[in-house]
Design an enzyme around this catalytic site. Structure first.
Site, PDB file in Angstrom:
ATOM      1  N   TYR A  89       3.992  -9.268  -9.243  1.00 19.57           N
ATOM      2  CA  TYR A  89       4.138  -9.066  -7.852  1.00 19.57           C
ATOM      3  C   TYR A  89       3.436  -7.290  -7.919  1.00 19.57           C
ATOM      4  CZ  TYR A  89       7.302 -12.717  -6.577  1.00 19.57           C
ATOM      5  OH  TYR A  89       7.716 -13.923  -6.367  1.00 19.57           O
ATOM      6  N   GLU A  90       2.852  -7.025  -6.747  1.00 20.87           N
ATOM      7  CA  GLU A  90       2.185  -5.744  -6.903  1.00 20.87           C
ATOM      8  C   GLU A  90       3.072  -4.543  -7.114  1.00 20.87           C
ATOM      9  OE1 GLU A  90       0.636  -5.981  -2.946  1.00 20.87           O
ATOM     10  OE2 GLU A  90       2.591  -5.095  -1.820  1.00 20.87           O
ATOM     11  N   SER A  91       4.253  -4.804  -7.130  1.00 16.51           N
ATOM     12  CA  SER A  91       5.486  -3.611  -7.602  1.00 16.51           C
ATOM     13  C   SER A  91       5.284  -3.235  -8.920  1.00 16.51           C
ATOM     14  CB  SER A  91       6.658  -3.862  -7.181  1.00 16.51           C
ATOM     15  OG  SER A  91       7.435  -5.190  -7.837  1.00 16.51           O
ATOM     16  N   GLY A  92       4.505  -4.111  -9.636  1.00 11.78           N
ATOM     17  CA  GLY A  92       4.178  -3.904 -11.018  1.00 11.78           C
ATOM     18  C   GLY A  92       5.040  -4.753 -12.050  1.00 11.78           C
TER      19      GLY A  92
ATOM     20  N   HIS B  91      -3.463  -0.806  -0.692  1.00  7.90           N
ATOM     21  CA  HIS B  91      -2.455  -0.367  -1.752  1.00  7.90           C
ATOM     22  C   HIS B  91      -3.341   0.356  -2.886  1.00  7.90           C
ATOM     23  CE1 HIS B  91       1.271  -1.213   0.341  1.00  7.90           C
ATOM     24  NE2 HIS B  91       1.368  -2.289  -0.475  1.00  7.90           N
TER      25      HIS B  91
END
Lengths: 257, 285
Positions: free
Chosen positions: A50-53, B104
């Protein structure tokens, strides 16, 4: 055969597209449900990012946001967001990007930015987030979206993320080396791009759905493959896992009220 | 050296009308208490920078604190629209809001460039996308080695960055764990930095040798505000209040309802209101 909804069929058909060896960059919402269903059924070793890392995360409930603690708690490791986008996504480590969108056209370009003119919007949508770079830096793209005339449109007001652009070799002409959208799964059918024109073409239709229904819910003249098959109906195991996942999720999110 | 101070004094000293302010935290550790304090102090004409405006900027924008927003995804995650952000963009309420919109990836790169003291960031991005047509700050450069055309965006250099961290030690160093977002980059890119924390500990004790710690001398002010990230969350302290995010949709949907909520919960309240939320969520686990 078990009863199921068109939404369940869509999620299950999308989950099946993922392979056990994939490294999948997961969008929130429907892509997240499909990706986790794949992990809980036929692809237990899939790496979900996920792009949150969060890398190789195995949430027991679906996150509401892209960065719920559940994702971090169950991840192999969590990296900062610049590293996620630079080393992992741009670095070419991701085999599949899994996206949804508000609007799509026949070349699978997506709009999640605006309906109407950009500087005088009729509806201001959230915007691109990670999608513009996911669309070009992942090995290939799967898209999951419910079909309707307002979302499957002839012309997008805004291209948030590139599909096949104007079709044909447009991606190559722009210098993009990745495959682009190889699968579009809806609540009615599955599309794949035509080998030459790259127009999204119906390859299988979900059980009980007619071509008339598909045509009536699409804003362009739909192309069908020479041989159109039927999407296999959900199995009992797929339905059971998906419903259990949604039930756990509802309980977890509701319990915090 | 940072001064441990009240949140009121930290904001009053470090954030001025017209400043460019980044309040970061990627879903995790969003500095909501600090956002409320900025609203209470009536700051105006801010340029707000944040990848995901989230509820914190929905509130600041709805209360008329901002002239401009620089962002990359403006929704209520998993719920829907940010109604105050939309009302500002679509209808100019309570004032016209200029937008500078990125992806982003570009924002993350721009913060990193800011922290690295570079004028711009370079990325393989925006290919075939329409944002470069509407955002003149998205440009390109040709690689001097390969000839590849790459996208560029200006570095983000905020006047002030505000973040929420898990804890500080007595010397004012602060530690972050879990989802790190762009906070370290945003702090190091800024002229001044304010950090709210859950608690102060004597020292950080046994820890990962590569723990994410911002040394005290990189910070302008450290404020102890337990629960200060609510309805976002603090790893190991309390979970994300997903029910609250869902409830925000109805609160923010109409102008009067929003203003009434802000009066009760922000204007007539204070940073101490955050701790009970955190305690309630922690107890529910």
């Amino acid at each position: 055969m078990a009863e199921y909804t068109s939404n369940e069929m869509m999620t299950i058909a999308a989950a099946r597209a993922l392979r056990n060896e994939d490294v999948c960059f997961v969008g929130i919402g429907a892509p997240s449900a499909a990706s986790n269903l794949a992990r809980l059924t036929h692809a237990p070793d899939i790496t979900l990012i996920y792009e949150s890392g969060t890398i190789a995360t195995k949430p027991t409930v679906l996150p509401l946001s892209i960065g719920d603690g559940e994702l971090c708690d169950t991840a192999l490791t969590t990296v900062a967001v610049p590293e996620m986008f630079r080393y992992w996504l741009q670095g070419g480590r991701v085999t599949v990007g899994f996206l949804g969108g508000a609007q799509i056209d026949k070349y699978a370009n997506l709009n999640t930015t605006v309906v109407g003119p950009y500087d005088k919007p009729k509806v201001r949508l959230p915007g691109g987030g990670g999608a513009p770079e996911i669309a070009t830096n992942c090995g290939e793209i799967f898209i999951i979206m419910s079909q309707g005339k307002r979302s499957f449109v002839d012309k997008l007001d805004f291209i948030t993320s590139l599909g096949f652009g104007e079709g044909g070799d447009h991606r190559e002409r722009l210098g993009v080396k990745t495959k682009g959208p190889t699968k579009l799964v809806t609540d009615l059918c599955v599309f794949e791009p035509d080998a030459t024109t790259k127009e999204m073409t119906v390859v299988t239709i979900h059980p009980g759905v007619t071509r008339e229904q598909i045509d009536a819910n699409t804003g362009w003249k739909v192309r069908y493959a020479d041989k159109v098959g039927e999407t296999p109906a959900p199995t009992a195991k797929e339905l059971e896992e998906l419903r259990a996942l949604h039930a756990r999720t509802a309980k977890a999110h509701g319990d915090q009220a | 050296m940072p001064r441990f101070s009240s949140l009121h004094d930290a904001i009053a000293t470090n954030i001025k009308d017209g400043d460019t302010v980044a309040m970061e935290g990627f879903t995790h550790l969003i500095p909501h208490a600090a956002g409320h304090e900025v609203i209470r102090q009536g700051r105006k004409h801010l340029t707000l920078v944040r990848m995901t405006p989230d509820l914190i900027y929905d509130q600041l924008i709805g209360m008329g604190c901002a002239d401009k927003i620089i962002f990359s995804w403006g929704g209520n995650p998993g719920v829907g629209s940010l109604h105050r952000l939309r009302d500002a963009i679509e209808a100019g309420w309570p004032n016209k809001l200029a937008i500078e919109e990125h992806s982003h990836s570009a924002m993350a790169n721009a913060y990193e460039a800011g922290a690295a003291n570079l004028p711009f960031a370079v990325l393989r991005g925006y290919i075939g996308a329409d944002l470069p047509k509407v955002n003149p700050n998205i440009k390109s450069v040709t690689c001097p080695y390969t000839g590849e055309k790459l996208a560029t965006v200006p570095a983000i250099r905020p006047d002030v960055t505000v973040i929420h961290a898990l804890r500080a030690d007595k010397a004012g160093n602060v530690m972050l764990e879990g989802i790190l977002g762009v906070q370290k980059q945003a702090v190091l890119a800024a002229k001044r930095a304010i950090v709210t924390v859950e608690e102060v500990v004597d020292d950080f004790g046994p820890r990962n040798l590569n723990a994410t710690i911002l040394p005290a001398w990189t910070l302008s002010a450290v404020c102890v505000v337990p629960g200060g990230a609510h309805p976002s969350y603090a790893q190991g302290y309390y979970k994300r209040d997903n029910a609250y995010y869902k409830a925000w949709d109805a609160i923010a949907r109409d102008r009067d309802g929003f203003l009434a909520w802000m009066k009760t919960n922000v204007l007539e309240s204070g940073p101490e209101a955050f701790a009970p939320h955190a305690q309630r969520l922690a107890a529910a686990e």
